[in-house]
Design an enzyme around this catalytic site. Structure first.
Site, short mmCIF file in Angstrom:
data_model
loop_
_atom_site.label_atom_id
_atom_site.label_comp_id
_atom_site.label_asym_id
_atom_site.label_seq_id
_atom_site.Cartn_x
_atom_site.Cartn_y
_atom_site.Cartn_z
N TRP A 132 0.84 -1.21 -0.14
CA TRP A 132 0.05 -0.13 -0.05
C TRP A 132 0.79 1.44 0.03
O TRP A 132 0.33 2.43 -0.11
CB TRP A 132 -1.02 0.02 1.12
CG TRP A 132 -1.99 -1.02 1.19
CD1 TRP A 132 -1.70 -2.47 0.90
CD2 TRP A 132 -3.29 -1.01 1.87
NE1 TRP A 132 -3.06 -2.77 1.43
CE2 TRP A 132 -3.93 -2.24 1.53
CE3 TRP A 132 -3.97 0.35 2.31
CZ2 TRP A 132 -5.00 -2.45 2.37
CZ3 TRP A 132 -5.14 0.02 2.63
CH2 TRP A 132 -5.82 -1.06 2.85
N HIS A 133 1.99 1.09 -0.07
CA HIS A 133 2.93 2.33 0.22
C HIS A 133 3.42 2.91 -0.95
O HIS A 133 4.45 3.08 -1.30
CB HIS A 133 4.17 2.06 1.20
CG HIS A 133 3.54 1.09 2.34
ND1 HIS A 133 4.45 0.28 2.97
CD2 HIS A 133 2.49 1.26 3.14
CE1 HIS A 133 3.73 -0.21 4.23
NE2 HIS A 133 2.75 0.26 4.14
#
Length: 607
Positions: free
Chosen positions: A556-557
Site C-alpha cells: 500500500w505504500h
C-alpha cells in the site's frame, strides 16, 4: 472573510491523511481562515469500521467503498499478472483504513532527502522535532526521539497475541547476529528484534521512503484508532470556516496565468452512478493544495496541463507547464507472505474474527466497548525487525544481484534496513478458500525496491477514468534477491515456532519433490530450535523467484509520483512543496508510509 459558499482562502484537493493534518492545523492556528477540503470518498466519523482498529480487514474487500483499486498493466515480471494497488478513499485516507502499524524512516533517509535530492530543511535534525510533535508515545516515558503531547497516540494496543511472543523467542534463539530492542523505531538504529507499537499511517512524502510487540497508532486508553481524521478534523466541528465536502472528485486546477486560483470538481460516481456530473468550481484567494496521494495528485496536475508535453498532447490537454517528472518515479514496497498452518488451540489468532464468526465478533465487541481491549483494539502484528545483512552467510544469500545496490545505498548508512519482516496472527490470504482453522503468517517487505514505475492519466477530461498505471514491480534483479533472502529468513523462524503445523501450501514455492526445501503441508509440530537450516539449490532459488512473480503484492505504500527534487532531475515540487512553473499551487501527501507526518508538519510551518 468571504461570504460566497464557493470562495475560500485555501482549498485542499483530496481529504486523506495529509489534508486532514494540514487543514486541521491551519484551521486550529487561525480559525478565521476559510478552508475547503474536497474528498471523493465519504466521512469516517465515529464509524466502527474506522475507529475499531481490528476491523481493517473489511476495507480489503473488492467491494470496498473506502478504497480505490488501481489496476496495473500486465507484467512479465509478475508472471503476466495485473497487480492491483489500493489507496484510501475516505476522510482520513489510508490512515482511516490501514493496519495501524507505527513505523518511521531512518535518520539517513531524511538526510539523503536533504543532501542528495537538494532539499534544504528536510534533514533528520529538522524533521525529528516535527515527528515528535504529532505523537503521544504511551509506551515508555522520556525517550528522546518520541513525543508526549501530540494528538496521535502510539501504544501496544488493547491486545497482544502469543504469536508475536513466540516469534521473538525463536529469533533470540537462532539469530546470534542481532539483539532485542525496546524501541524498533528509535530513528537511529535498525537490525534489532522487538515488539511493534500500533498507530495509524501519518506519513507523507514527495520522494522516497525507506524500520519486538510492534507499536500501533492506537490509543492505549480507549482502544480507538488514532487517525488524523478524528484528531485534526472532526474535533473542530465548532469551526464553521473549515468545510468538508465529500463525494466530490477533483478534475483540474483553475489558473489565472501561472497562479492557481481554485479547483474544478464533479460529483463522484462510485457510490452514486447516476449523480449529476455538472462541474463545480471553488476558488482560493491564497493557496491551492493537491493532496490526492500518489495516484490522485499527478492525475489532477496532468488534467490541468502540467506534465510531460507529449503525454498531454496525446490526451488533448493544452500544455501549461512541461514537467516530465509528473507521474514518474512510482515506487511501491513489495511484500510477500509466508503462510503457516496452525491447528493448535493455544494460538491466539484473528482468523475467526476475520471469517465473521458471530460469537467471536460479539465477544470482542464487548471487550472493546467495556475498556478498549480485545482483538478489535489490536492488529495482530505484534513483533518484527527492520533487518540488514551482517554475516557472510547473509551476503552469500543476497548474491551478486544485490551487491551493487548494497554498495550504492546501504553500506554507508547503518541505520537503513534492507527488509522488514514479522509475524501476523492470522492468514494473510483468502479465508473463503482456506480450511477453517487457525493460522499465522510471516510477512517480509522490501523497504527500498530498485524498480520504479509510473502513473498517468488515460483521459484528459474524465476524472473517473482509470489510471494508466505501470507498477514495474520486480523489474530489477536486486528486488528478487532481497525477497529470496526474506523468504528464507522468515521461514527458519516460522517453522520453529511452537504453534507450527506445516505450511499453507497454496501460497508457497513449488519446490521439486526431492528438494531439501520441500514445503510440508501437515506437521505434528515445529522443528527443533537447534535444527539445521534448510539448504536451497539454484533450482530452489528459481522456484522462490517464480513464487514471488505469482504472489508478490503491494504493501500500500505508493510514492514518488510528484517528487520533491530539482526540476532538472525530474522533480515536480521544490523544497517548499511548490509545483514548478506555477504560483500558489502546492502538493502535499504524495504518500510514503514512513515519512508523512514530517512533511505535513513542514507544510504547516511553511504555508
Amino acid at each position: 472573510m468571504n461570504s460566497s459558499p464557493n470562495e475560500f482562502d485555501i482549498i485542499f484537493g483530496g481529504g486523506g491523511t495529509a489534508a486532514c493534518v494540514a487543514a486541521g492545523r491551519l484551521a486550529s492556528a487561525n480559525p478565521t481562515l476559510r478552508i475547503l477540503v474536497l474528498e471523493a470518498g465519504e466521512h469516517t466519523k465515529y464509524e466502527d469500521s474506522h475507529v475499531q482498529p481490528g476491523r481493517y480487514f473489511g476495507h480489503l474487500s473488492p467491494a470496498s467503498t473506502t478504497l480505490d483499486f488501481h489496476v496495473g498493466k500486465p507484467s512479465k515480471s509478475l508472471a503476466g499478472r495485473s497487480l492491483v494497488v489500493p489507496s484510501g478513499r475516505c476522510i482520513g485516507g489510508g490512515s482511516s483504513v490501514n493496519f495501524t502499524m507505527y513505523t518511521r524512516a531512518s535518520a539517513s533517509d531524511y538526510d539523503d532527502w536533504e543532501g542528495q535530492y537538494k532539499n534544504p530543511g528536510w534533514g533528520s535534525k529538522d524533521l525529528l522535532p516535527l515527528l515528535r510533535k504529532t505523537e503521544t508515545y504511551q509506551i515508555r516515558p522520556h525517550q528522546p526521539t518520541h513525543g508526549y503531547s501530540g494528538p496521535l497516540k502510539v501504544s501496544w494496543g488493547g491486545h497482544v497475541t502469543n504469536i508475536g511472543d513466540q516469534f521473538l523467542k525463536v529469533a533470540a534463539a537462532i539469530d546470534n547476529d542481532r539483539m532485542y530492542t525496546e524501541d524498533v523505531n528509535d530513528f537511529y538504529e535498525c537490525n534489532k528484534y522487538g515488539k511493534w507499537p500500533k498507530c495509524v499511517d501519518i506519513l507523507l512524502s514527495l520522494l522516497i521512503s525507506l524500520n519486538g510487540v510492534t507499536p500501533r497508532w492506537i490509543d492505549g486508553e480507549t482502544g480507538k484508532r488514532s487517525d488524523p481524521a478524528h484528531y485534526y478534523i472532526y474535533n473542530q466541528e465548532a469551526n464553521k470556516n473549515l468545510v468538508i465536502r465529500t463525494g466530490q472528485r477533483v478534475k483540474r486546477v483553475i489558473f489565472e496565468g501561472e497562479k492557481a486560483v481554485g479547483l474544478e470538481y464533479v460529483a463522484d460516481i462510485a457510490l452514486r452512478p447516476d449523480v449529476d456530473q455538472t462541474p463545480q468550481q471553488a476558488y482560493a484567494s491564497r493557496l491551492v493544495v493537491l493532496s490526492g496521494g500518489a495516484f490522485g495528485s499527478p492525475a489532477i496536475l496532468e488534467r490541468s496541463g502540467i506534465g510531460a508535453a507529449d503525454l498531454l498532447a496525446k490526451h488533448d490537454v493544452p500544455v501549461k507547464v512541461d514537467l516530465p517528472g509528473v507521474g514518474e518515479s512510482f515506487q511501491g514496497k513489495l511484500v510477500s507472505y509466508n503462510f503457516e498452518v496452525n491447528s493448535s488451540d493455544e494460538a491466539d489468532t484473528f482468523d475467526a474474527l476475520i471469517r465473521g464468526d458471530i460469537a467471536e465478533t460479539a465477544k470482542n465487541f464487548d471487550l472493546w466497548m467495556e475498556g478498549g481491549k480485545g482483538l478489535l483494539a489490536a492488529n495482530g502484528m505484534d513483533a518484527g525487525i527492520k533487518i540488514r545483512p551482517v554475516a557472510e552467510e547473509d551476503f552469500k544469500e543476497l548474491g551478486p544481484d544485490f551487491e551493487e545496490r548494497w554498495n550504492e545505498y546501504f553500506v554507508n548508512a547503518p541505520d537503513k534496513p534492507v527488509i522488514w519482516f514479522g509475524p501476523s496472527s492470522f492468514l494473510l490470504g483468502d479465508h473463503t478458500t482456506a480450511p477453517v482453522r487457525k493460522y499465522y503468517s510471516l510477512a517480509y517487505v522490501n523497504e527500498y525496491p530498485v524498480s520504479m514505475g509510473s502513473v498517468h492519466i488515460s483521459s484528459g477530461q474524465d476524472p473517473h477514468a482509470p489510471s494508466d498505471f505501470n507498477p514495474a514491480f520486480l523489474n530489477h534483479p536486486a528486488d528478487f534477491a532481497t525477497l529470496r533472502w526474506g523468504y528464507k529468513k522468515t521461514r527458519e523462524i516460522a517453522r520453529r515456532m511452537k504453534f507450527y503445523r506445516g505450511e499453507h501450501l497454496p501460497i508457497h514455492p513449488k519446490f521439486s519433490a526431492n528438494s531439501n526445501a520441500l514445503c510440508n503441508g501437515n506437521s505434528s509440530g515445529p522443528a527443533a530450535l537447534d535444527a539445521p537450516n534448510l539448504k536451497y539449490t539454484e533450482d530452489d532459488d528459481r522456484a522462490i523467484d517464480d513464487f514471488h512473480k505469482q504472489f508478490i503484492q503491494t504493501s500500500w505504500h505508493s510514492l514518488g509520483t510528484c517528487a520533491m527534487k530539482p526540476r532538472e532531475d525530474g522533480g515536480v515540487v521544490d523544497p517548499r512543496l511548490n509545483v514548478y512553473g506555477t504560483r500558489n499551487l502546492k502538493v502535499a501527501g504524495n504518500r510514503c508510509y514512513f515519512t508523512k507526518s514530517a512533511a505535513r508538519a513542514r507544510l504547516m510551518n511553511n504555508p
